[in-house]
Design a protein around this motif. Sequence first.
Motif, PDB file in Angstrom:
ATOM      1  N   THR A 147       0.363  -1.183   0.085  1.00 23.66           N
ATOM      2  CA  THR A 147      -0.080   0.100   0.147  1.00 23.66           C
ATOM      3  C   THR A 147       0.589   1.808   0.215  1.00 23.66           C
ATOM      4  OG1 THR A 147      -1.677  -0.960   1.393  1.00 23.66           O
ATOM      5  CG2 THR A 147      -1.836   1.078   1.215  1.00 23.66           C
ATOM      6  N   THR A 150       2.701   1.767  -4.073  1.00 25.51           N
ATOM      7  CA  THR A 150       2.010   1.682  -5.094  1.00 25.51           C
ATOM      8  C   THR A 150       1.107   3.437  -4.583  1.00 25.51           C
ATOM      9  OG1 THR A 150       0.500   0.462  -3.262  1.00 25.51           O
ATOM     10  CG2 THR A 150       1.401  -0.243  -5.134  1.00 25.51           C
ATOM     11  N   ALA A 151       0.588   3.700  -3.653  1.00 28.59           N
ATOM     12  CA  ALA A 151       0.239   5.066  -3.248  1.00 28.59           C
ATOM     13  C   ALA A 151       1.268   6.225  -3.560  1.00 28.59           C
ATOM     14  CB  ALA A 151      -0.168   4.806  -1.489  1.00 28.59           C
ATOM     15  N   GLY A 180      -4.288   8.152  -8.931  1.00 24.68           N
ATOM     16  CA  GLY A 180      -5.398   7.766  -7.509  1.00 24.68           C
ATOM     17  C   GLY A 180      -5.128   6.419  -6.918  1.00 24.68           C
ATOM     18  N   PRO A 181      -6.591   6.009  -6.792  1.00 22.29           N
ATOM     19  CA  PRO A 181      -6.443   4.552  -6.213  1.00 22.29           C
ATOM     20  C   PRO A 181      -6.565   3.352  -6.697  1.00 22.29           C
ATOM     21  CG  PRO A 181      -8.526   5.458  -6.119  1.00 22.29           C
ATOM     22  CD  PRO A 181      -7.576   6.565  -6.702  1.00 22.29           C
ATOM     23  N   VAL A 184      -2.967   0.996  -6.755  1.00 19.93           N
ATOM     24  CA  VAL A 184      -3.240   0.348  -5.462  1.00 19.93           C
ATOM     25  C   VAL A 184      -4.624  -0.653  -5.214  1.00 19.93           C
ATOM     26  CG1 VAL A 184      -3.089   1.053  -2.428  1.00 19.93           C
ATOM     27  CG2 VAL A 184      -2.356   2.658  -4.175  1.00 19.93           C
ATOM     28  N   ALA A 185      -5.361  -0.378  -5.235  1.00 18.94           N
ATOM     29  CA  ALA A 185      -6.442  -1.566  -5.196  1.00 18.94           C
ATOM     30  C   ALA A 185      -6.027  -2.336  -6.481  1.00 18.94           C
ATOM     31  CB  ALA A 185      -8.045  -0.589  -5.989  1.00 18.94           C
ATOM     32  N   SER A 303     -12.862  10.636 -11.903  1.00 15.66           N
ATOM     33  CA  SER A 303     -12.590  10.074 -11.171  1.00 15.66           C
ATOM     34  C   SER A 303     -13.555   9.670  -9.881  1.00 15.66           C
ATOM     35  CB  SER A 303     -12.371  12.140 -10.029  1.00 15.66           C
ATOM     36  OG  SER A 303     -12.699  11.877  -8.434  1.00 15.66           O
ATOM     37  N   TRP A 307     -12.926   5.583  -8.310  1.00 16.41           N
ATOM     38  CA  TRP A 307     -13.000   5.678  -6.522  1.00 16.41           C
ATOM     39  C   TRP A 307     -14.225   4.811  -6.974  1.00 16.41           C
ATOM     40  CZ3 TRP A 307      -9.955   6.606  -2.808  1.00 16.41           C
ATOM     41  CH2 TRP A 307      -9.213   7.992  -3.304  1.00 16.41           C
ATOM     42  N   SER A 310     -12.310   0.706  -7.523  1.00 14.89           N
ATOM     43  CA  SER A 310     -11.203   0.868  -7.027  1.00 14.89           C
ATOM     44  C   SER A 310     -11.650  -0.033  -5.068  1.00 14.89           C
ATOM     45  CB  SER A 310     -10.236   1.814  -6.171  1.00 14.89           C
ATOM     46  OG  SER A 310     -10.243   3.087  -7.065  1.00 14.89           O
ATOM     47  N   LEU A 314     -11.045  -3.208  -4.363  1.00 16.84           N
ATOM     48  CA  LEU A 314     -10.398  -3.054  -2.356  1.00 16.84           C
ATOM     49  C   LEU A 314     -11.636  -3.864  -1.539  1.00 16.84           C
ATOM     50  CD1 LEU A 314     -10.020   0.314  -1.491  1.00 16.84           C
ATOM     51  CD2 LEU A 314      -8.296  -2.239  -2.168  1.00 16.84           C
TER      52      LEU A 314
END
Length: 333
Positions: A147, A150-151, A180-181, A184-185, A303, A307, A310, A314
């Motif tokens: 996390t 990658t973030a 953005g996310p 990471v996800a 955006s 999200w 993601s 998650l």
Amino acid sequence: MSTTTTAPAAAPAASAPFRRGPRLSGLTWLVWRQHRAAFWTGLAVTAAGIAWFAYQRASMMDYLNGIGWPNPKLPNWSVGFERYDSLLSNTSSALGLLMPVLVGVFLGAPLIANDLEHGTGMLVMSQAVSRGRWLAMKLGMAVLVVTVCTAALAAAFGWWLEPVSKEDKALYWVAGSATGPVPVALTLFTMVGGVAIGMVLRRTLLSMVVTFGFAVTVQLVWASSWLDLGNTVTVTTHDGARTDTFPLPEAAYEMGRSFLTGSGELLGRDSCALGIEQAINACLDKKDIVGWSVDYLPPSELSPMLWTGSAILLALTAVVAVFIIWWGRKRLY
């Protein structure tokens, strides 16, 4: 005659080595030491990647400032920008496609499979460590490192892309999806999936091969479905269909285009694909085609789409993590 002697001064005790910062201990130290090569490699690659992003952004900004960005003075400024366009596109592919696969195959798959194959897990649990605690520590530490890395990379890439993100539709939507996310996800889901595969198969090499197939499948499904997460806007024209030029908002992503008839019916673009202009015009008149119907995604949708996607990834990651703990506590040994 007496002689007075003086005992030699005692040598100063050796001082204990001084260490700064918190020190790991117990199971935390054991898991970090067991996977320290992979964790340090990830942190080092992240630091090097961020430094390279900063260097490339500085080079790009020098070029943009030289041409008077955002109102370029050179008519062919885009020719000189092709190098940066290519770098941004390739880097977004590395973050969004390659990184999740590599992390899943080389960190997720062997995380537990290697212990099961060589008996390390049995040795650890013989030291009064429960299966649940051992699994939670290994999984939690890997998730934390992934996390953070990658973030940091996604944030740095977004900072590099931001000055030119809306200049090109491909950059905005394709390269923008690697900010953005989402990286990471995607990486967390692929890694945790690899851990689950390794725990069930119990063989490191086989787990890595199967995880590679799993990671590629995840990428294909994501690439084919994430654009469906947005709210598509439809606009129509009634000015004829002899020209296909249609003004869309800046950086909008066109999803599809159809002929519009006088009765409101939509026809595919191949309905009058006859190749000869006179034949096309006759076809348009015969079918009473009066304009176009265009479906597109406005830039403001990007955006929320990222999200939402993601959050789904998650949630799936959490489900797989719960499965790992549940399966491991009951059937690991």
